[in-house]
Design an enzyme around this catalytic site. Structure first.
Site, PDB file in Angstrom:
ATOM      1  N   LYS A   1       0.652  -0.979  -0.498  1.00 35.51           N
ATOM      2  CA  LYS A   1       0.147  -0.197   0.232  1.00 35.51           C
ATOM      3  C   LYS A   1       0.477   0.804  -0.209  1.00 35.51           C
ATOM      4  O   LYS A   1       0.675   2.017  -0.682  1.00 35.51           O
ATOM      5  CB  LYS A   1      -0.814  -0.595   1.285  1.00 35.51           C
ATOM      6  CG  LYS A   1      -1.681  -0.796   1.078  1.00 35.51           C
ATOM      7  CD  LYS A   1      -2.846  -1.072   2.456  1.00 35.51           C
ATOM      8  CE  LYS A   1      -4.479  -2.735   2.373  1.00 35.51           C
ATOM      9  NZ  LYS A   1      -4.352  -2.520   3.233  1.00 35.51           N
TER      10      LYS A   1
ATOM     11  N   GLN B   1      -4.406  -1.799   9.610  1.00 34.65           N
ATOM     12  CA  GLN B   1      -4.253  -2.833   8.908  1.00 34.65           C
ATOM     13  C   GLN B   1      -5.048  -4.282   9.831  1.00 34.65           C
ATOM     14  O   GLN B   1      -4.159  -3.509  10.518  1.00 34.65           O
ATOM     15  CB  GLN B   1      -2.955  -3.683   8.840  1.00 34.65           C
ATOM     16  CG  GLN B   1      -2.569  -4.404   7.601  1.00 34.65           C
ATOM     17  CD  GLN B   1      -3.176  -4.277   6.276  1.00 34.65           C
ATOM     18  OE1 GLN B   1      -3.047  -4.004   5.829  1.00 34.65           O
ATOM     19  NE2 GLN B   1      -4.479  -5.654   6.119  1.00 34.65           N
TER      20      GLN B   1
ATOM     21  N   ASP C   1     -10.754   3.026   4.479  1.00 36.38           N
ATOM     22  CA  ASP C   1     -11.542   2.172   4.310  1.00 36.38           C
ATOM     23  C   ASP C   1     -12.863   1.882   4.359  1.00 36.38           C
ATOM     24  O   ASP C   1     -13.594   1.122   3.459  1.00 36.38           O
ATOM     25  CB  ASP C   1     -11.192   1.180   5.263  1.00 36.38           C
ATOM     26  CG  ASP C   1      -9.630   0.356   5.615  1.00 36.38           C
ATOM     27  OD1 ASP C   1      -9.361  -0.194   4.070  1.00 36.38           O
ATOM     28  OD2 ASP C   1      -9.283  -0.087   5.941  1.00 36.38           O
TER      29      ASP C   1
END
Ligand code: NAD
Length: 258
Positions: free
Chosen positions: A22, A65, A88
């Site tokens: 990422k 994460q 997200d």
């Protein structure tokens, strides 16, 4: 310049790979990338304090994460991130906007990437029978909402671990989205001739012949189903890269809105 902060707690090998990739992609598309690596023993309070700082900082997007270590409640993380920075798309405010078809929210990256794949491949969703296997908040549920939303207009069935005769349910589908978390679970007897298959699964399975001692595979038995499919996404290389592409898109959206 749009910026994304990625927070990793602990040293889970798969999470480390995701965070690295990422960060790399963020820089490659010309954005600013910040990584916060916290010790596996980090308390929930410490993590939430880091998120609070990022909420106040000039960074546009925040991603923690998952999965976090067991002492940390994932729901607390999700609720603490400023919804305007929640790239997200897991904050309750963004979940509600998705359900309301309010496009000002952030759509979770993996299902958004699946929809983009269908669109780019010219797969007709309107009136199609779609079966989503899995009902997680990260993949299955938002995927079902996107498929049934106006403009996509699929007829959606959500199957899960209690579904009876899953193979028969899947055989009705023009589109199968597999998000089960079980390696090579979907076999050819689940697939109608010509169906489109989106394989969301990323599983590490032991493989003594592989250099690292393991290989990656999806939730679909690719070789078993291939002959029957009209189109299918590979693992690795299908939904994974699209997920990151959608993360970049969400970060740009966050930057534009602030
Ligand atoms: P999860 O474990 O949260 O959910 C799995 C779902 O599958 C559950 O809803 C469960 O009811 C269902 N299920 C379990 N066993 C089943 C069975 N026997 N029959 C039918 N349904 C069953 O997993 P998740 O977070 O939704 O992830 C699913 C998969 O997608 C995993 O392999 C994960 O690694 C992968 N994933 C990939 C990406 C990506 O970027 N490509 C992103 C997120 C998750």
């Amino acid at each position: 310049m749009p910026g994304l902060a990625v927070v990793l707690v602990g040293e889970d090998p798969a999470s480390q790979v995701y965070v690295r990739s990422k960060g790399k992609q963020t820089v490659e598309v010309g954005m600013h990338s910040v990584e916060h690596k916290l010790d596996v023993q980090t308390s929930e309070a410490n993590l939430l304090a880091v998120i609070d700082q990022l909420n106040d900082a000039s960074i546009h997007g925040i991603l923690v994460q998952s999965p976090p270590p067991s002492q940390i409640d994932e729901e607390e993380i999700v609720r603490t991130i400023d919804p305007a920075k929640d790239v997200d798309g897991f904050h309750p405010e963004n979940v509600a906007k998705l359900a309301l078809e309010d496009s000002s929210g952030f759509v979770p990256c993996t299902p958004a990437g699946c929809m983009r794949l269908l669109e780019a491949s010219g797969v007709e969703t309107s009136g199609a029978d779609a079966v989503v296997v899995g009902r997680s908040m990260i993949v299955g549920k938002p995927m079902a909402l996107l498929l049934m939303a106006r403009g996509s207009d699929a007829t959606v069935t959500v199957a899960h671990s209690r579904t009876k005769d899953l193979a028969a349910v899947c055989r009705r589908a023009d589109i199968i989205v597999a998000a089960v978390g079980i390696p090579e679970f979907i076999k050819k007897d689940f697939v109608k001739q010509g169906a489109t298959i989106i394989d969301v699964g990323i599983n590490r399975v032991e493989d003594p012949v592989a250099k690292r001692g393991y290989r990656l595979c999806g939730d679909v038995d690719y070789n078993d189903v291939f002959e029957k499919t009209g189109a299918i996404t590979p693992v690795p290389g299908g939904v994974g890269p699209m997920t990151i592409a959608m993360l970049m898109k969400n970060t740009i959206k966050a930057a534009r809105a602030l």
